[in-house]
Design an enzyme around this catalytic site. Structure first.
Site, PDB file in Angstrom:
ATOM      1  N   LYS A  14       0.776  -1.381  -0.057  1.00 22.11           N
ATOM      2  CA  LYS A  14       0.064  -0.042   0.087  1.00 22.11           C
ATOM      3  C   LYS A  14       1.027   1.238  -0.099  1.00 22.11           C
ATOM      4  O   LYS A  14       0.409   2.168  -0.828  1.00 22.11           O
ATOM      5  CB  LYS A  14      -0.884   0.162   1.263  1.00 22.11           C
ATOM      6  CG  LYS A  14      -1.968  -1.115   1.275  1.00 22.11           C
ATOM      7  CD  LYS A  14      -2.940  -0.885   2.458  1.00 22.11           C
ATOM      8  CE  LYS A  14      -2.405  -1.159   3.648  1.00 22.11           C
ATOM      9  NZ  LYS A  14      -1.904  -2.206   4.244  1.00 22.11           N
ATOM     10  N   ARG A  89     -10.316   0.251   7.511  1.00 23.93           N
ATOM     11  CA  ARG A  89     -10.003  -1.033   7.800  1.00 23.93           C
ATOM     12  C   ARG A  89     -11.098  -2.037   8.590  1.00 23.93           C
ATOM     13  O   ARG A  89     -10.757  -2.844   8.755  1.00 23.93           O
ATOM     14  CB  ARG A  89      -8.782  -1.147   8.949  1.00 23.93           C
ATOM     15  CG  ARG A  89      -7.104  -1.224   8.418  1.00 23.93           C
ATOM     16  CD  ARG A  89      -6.514  -0.860   9.385  1.00 23.93           C
ATOM     17  NE  ARG A  89      -5.042  -1.610   9.286  1.00 23.93           N
ATOM     18  CZ  ARG A  89      -4.140  -1.227   8.759  1.00 23.93           C
ATOM     19  NH1 ARG A  89      -4.046   0.159   8.125  1.00 23.93           N
ATOM     20  NH2 ARG A  89      -3.017  -1.979   8.776  1.00 23.93           N
ATOM     21  N   ARG A 128      11.478  -6.092   5.802  1.00 26.43           N
ATOM     22  CA  ARG A 128      11.122  -5.096   6.132  1.00 26.43           C
ATOM     23  C   ARG A 128      11.612  -4.622   7.656  1.00 26.43           C
ATOM     24  O   ARG A 128      12.188  -3.425   8.025  1.00 26.43           O
ATOM     25  CB  ARG A 128       9.818  -4.314   6.086  1.00 26.43           C
ATOM     26  CG  ARG A 128       9.576  -2.753   6.402  1.00 26.43           C
ATOM     27  CD  ARG A 128       8.378  -2.287   5.933  1.00 26.43           C
ATOM     28  NE  ARG A 128       7.344  -3.075   6.896  1.00 26.43           N
ATOM     29  CZ  ARG A 128       5.863  -2.663   6.665  1.00 26.43           C
ATOM     30  NH1 ARG A 128       5.377  -2.009   5.675  1.00 26.43           N
ATOM     31  NH2 ARG A 128       5.021  -3.239   7.495  1.00 26.43           N
ATOM     32  N   ARG A 134      10.762  -1.628  12.086  1.00 25.51           N
ATOM     33  CA  ARG A 134       9.453  -1.224  12.575  1.00 25.51           C
ATOM     34  C   ARG A 134       8.960  -2.179  13.690  1.00 25.51           C
ATOM     35  O   ARG A 134       9.061  -3.553  13.719  1.00 25.51           O
ATOM     36  CB  ARG A 134       8.276  -1.446  11.560  1.00 25.51           C
ATOM     37  CG  ARG A 134       7.745  -0.047  11.248  1.00 25.51           C
ATOM     38  CD  ARG A 134       7.034  -0.098  10.158  1.00 25.51           C
ATOM     39  NE  ARG A 134       5.494  -0.837  10.291  1.00 25.51           N
ATOM     40  CZ  ARG A 134       4.501  -0.876   9.677  1.00 25.51           C
ATOM     41  NH1 ARG A 134       4.490  -0.136   8.408  1.00 25.51           N
ATOM     42  NH2 ARG A 134       3.485  -1.573   9.958  1.00 25.51           N
ATOM     43  N   ARG A 145      -1.406  -9.618  13.061  1.00 25.28           N
ATOM     44  CA  ARG A 145      -1.919  -8.600  11.964  1.00 25.28           C
ATOM     45  C   ARG A 145      -2.607  -9.348  10.792  1.00 25.28           C
ATOM     46  O   ARG A 145      -3.638  -8.903  10.248  1.00 25.28           O
ATOM     47  CB  ARG A 145      -0.798  -7.640  11.495  1.00 25.28           C
ATOM     48  CG  ARG A 145      -0.181  -6.743  12.625  1.00 25.28           C
ATOM     49  CD  ARG A 145       1.188  -6.191  12.312  1.00 25.28           C
ATOM     50  NE  ARG A 145       1.373  -5.602  10.965  1.00 25.28           N
ATOM     51  CZ  ARG A 145       2.440  -5.363  10.417  1.00 25.28           C
ATOM     52  NH1 ARG A 145       3.565  -5.921  11.089  1.00 25.28           N
ATOM     53  NH2 ARG A 145       2.676  -4.603   9.376  1.00 25.28           N
TER      54      ARG A 145
HETATM   55  P1  ATP Z   1       1.783  -2.087   5.260  1.00 22.82           P
HETATM   56  O1  ATP Z   1       1.936  -0.575   5.395  1.00 22.82           O
HETATM   57  O2  ATP Z   1       2.798  -2.691   4.782  1.00 22.82           O
HETATM   58  O3  ATP Z   1       0.714  -2.538   4.149  1.00 22.82           O
HETATM   59  P2  ATP Z   1       0.121  -2.530   7.584  1.00 22.82           P
HETATM   60  O4  ATP Z   1      -1.072  -2.335   6.731  1.00 22.82           O
HETATM   61  O5  ATP Z   1       0.122  -3.524   8.553  1.00 22.82           O
HETATM   62  O6  ATP Z   1       1.420  -2.669   6.636  1.00 22.82           O
HETATM   63  P3  ATP Z   1       0.160   0.341   8.658  1.00 22.82           P
HETATM   64  O7  ATP Z   1      -0.992   0.655   7.821  1.00 22.82           O
HETATM   65  O8  ATP Z   1       1.454   0.927   8.698  1.00 22.82           O
HETATM   66  O9  ATP Z   1       0.752  -1.154   8.336  1.00 22.82           O
HETATM   67  O10 ATP Z   1      -0.490   0.068  10.082  1.00 22.82           O
HETATM   68  C1  ATP Z   1       0.240  -0.298  11.229  1.00 22.82           C
HETATM   69  C2  ATP Z   1      -0.740  -0.188  12.503  1.00 22.82           C
HETATM   70  O11 ATP Z   1      -1.322   0.914  12.713  1.00 22.82           O
HETATM   71  C3  ATP Z   1      -1.735  -1.357  12.296  1.00 22.82           C
HETATM   72  O12 ATP Z   1      -1.485  -2.762  12.609  1.00 22.82           O
HETATM   73  C4  ATP Z   1      -2.727  -0.802  13.191  1.00 22.82           C
HETATM   74  O13 ATP Z   1      -2.630  -0.973  14.739  1.00 22.82           O
HETATM   75  C5  ATP Z   1      -2.619   0.728  13.140  1.00 22.82           C
HETATM   76  N1  ATP Z   1      -3.654   1.266  12.251  1.00 22.82           N
HETATM   77  C6  ATP Z   1      -3.238   1.975  10.993  1.00 22.82           C
HETATM   78  N2  ATP Z   1      -4.194   2.371  10.195  1.00 22.82           N
HETATM   79  C7  ATP Z   1      -5.497   2.144  11.106  1.00 22.82           C
HETATM   80  C8  ATP Z   1      -6.849   1.959  11.010  1.00 22.82           C
HETATM   81  N3  ATP Z   1      -7.322   2.630   9.691  1.00 22.82           N
HETATM   82  N4  ATP Z   1      -7.535   1.652  11.790  1.00 22.82           N
HETATM   83  C9  ATP Z   1      -7.049   0.875  13.107  1.00 22.82           C
HETATM   84  N5  ATP Z   1      -5.716   1.054  13.378  1.00 22.82           N
HETATM   85  C10 ATP Z   1      -4.728   1.334  12.299  1.00 22.82           C
HETATM   86 MG    MG Z   2       1.893   1.111   4.955  1.00 23.68          MG
END
Ligand code: ATP
Ligand code: MG
Length: 190
Positions: A14, A89, A128, A134, A145
């Site tokens: 993403k 999400r 990563r 991270r 996750r």
């Molecule tokens: P990537 O960025 O590689 O796709 P990812 O989706 O797990 O991985 P992030 O989008 O950076 O990573 O999110 C990291 C963490 O931040 C999530 O695991 C969650 O705890 C929190 N988070 C991020 N966005 C949301 C959201 N929309 N609602 C609830 N928690 C969130």
């Molecule tokens: Mg991300």
């Protein structure tokens, strides 16, 4: 430029694809993960709350997240289109996003779904962990996750399907090929 929601499992790319799209189309970019990591880094009250959830691979509660999203959206310049990366999400977040945008005379535009097999996702996230360090990129938290993604986030794909804005892209081994397909989709929908 229409808004874009970029959707997919942890490690699906993403952030990587968002950066490319933002550069090519000169759009705004909201990565909720980056916003939360910024708050943690700055030691804010919100950051303290968020850290507990992130380190456990859990989602931040919807009410809090929706509030953060609206504030971030309102801080961006208008009329350029925004790419939403990591939000929504949950179904509640998706409903809230739709409402928030319609109150501002805007809409969700298009959703781009990235589909990547779990073995590839795990390999990317572990890599990563080495490159970016991270805290949530360790095997135990990654598994959580994935579980949260399957239970709470993946069902949203059908919600977008019903909205008529779902566009699915399946990882085929090269970033360039996938990006070309995504650009073609964006151009067609704009
Ligand atoms: P990537 O960025 O590689 O796709 P990812 O989706 O797990 O991985 P992030 O989008 O950076 O990573 O999110 C990291 C963490 O931040 C999530 O695991 C969650 O705890 C929190 N988070 C991020 N966005 C949301 C959201 N929309 N609602 C609830 N928690 C969130
Ligand atoms: Mg991300």
């Amino acid at each position: 430029m229409k808004n874009i929601i970029i959707f997919g499992a942890p490690g699906s790319g993403k952030g990587t694809y968002s950066d490319e799209i933002v550069a090519k189309y000169n759009m705004g970019h909201i990565s909720t993960g980056d916003v939360l990591r910024g708050e943690i880094k700055n030691g804010t009250e919100l950051g303290k709350i968020a850290k507990g959830y992130i380190d456990n691979g859990q989602l931040i509660p919807d009410e809090l997240m929706i509030d953060i999203l609206a504030k971030t959206y309102d801080s961006l310049p208008k009329g350029q289109g925004v790419i939403f990366d990591g939000f929504p999400r949950t179904i509640a977040q998706a409903e809230a996003l739709k409402k928030m945008l319609s109150e501002r005379g805007d809409d969700m535009g298009m959703m781009i779904e990235l589909v990547v097999d779990e073995e590839t996702l795990l390999a990317r996230l572990l890599n990563r962990a080495i490159e970016q360090g991270r805290a949530d990129d360790n095997e135990v938290t990654i598994k959580k996750r994935f579980e949260v993604y399957h239970n709470q986030t993946a069902p949203l794909a059908d919600w977008f399907e019903k909205e008529g804005i779902r566009n699915t892209f399946t990882w085929n081994g090269t970033k360039e090929a996938m990006l070309a397909d995504i650009y073609a989709c964006i151009d067609k929908n704009n």
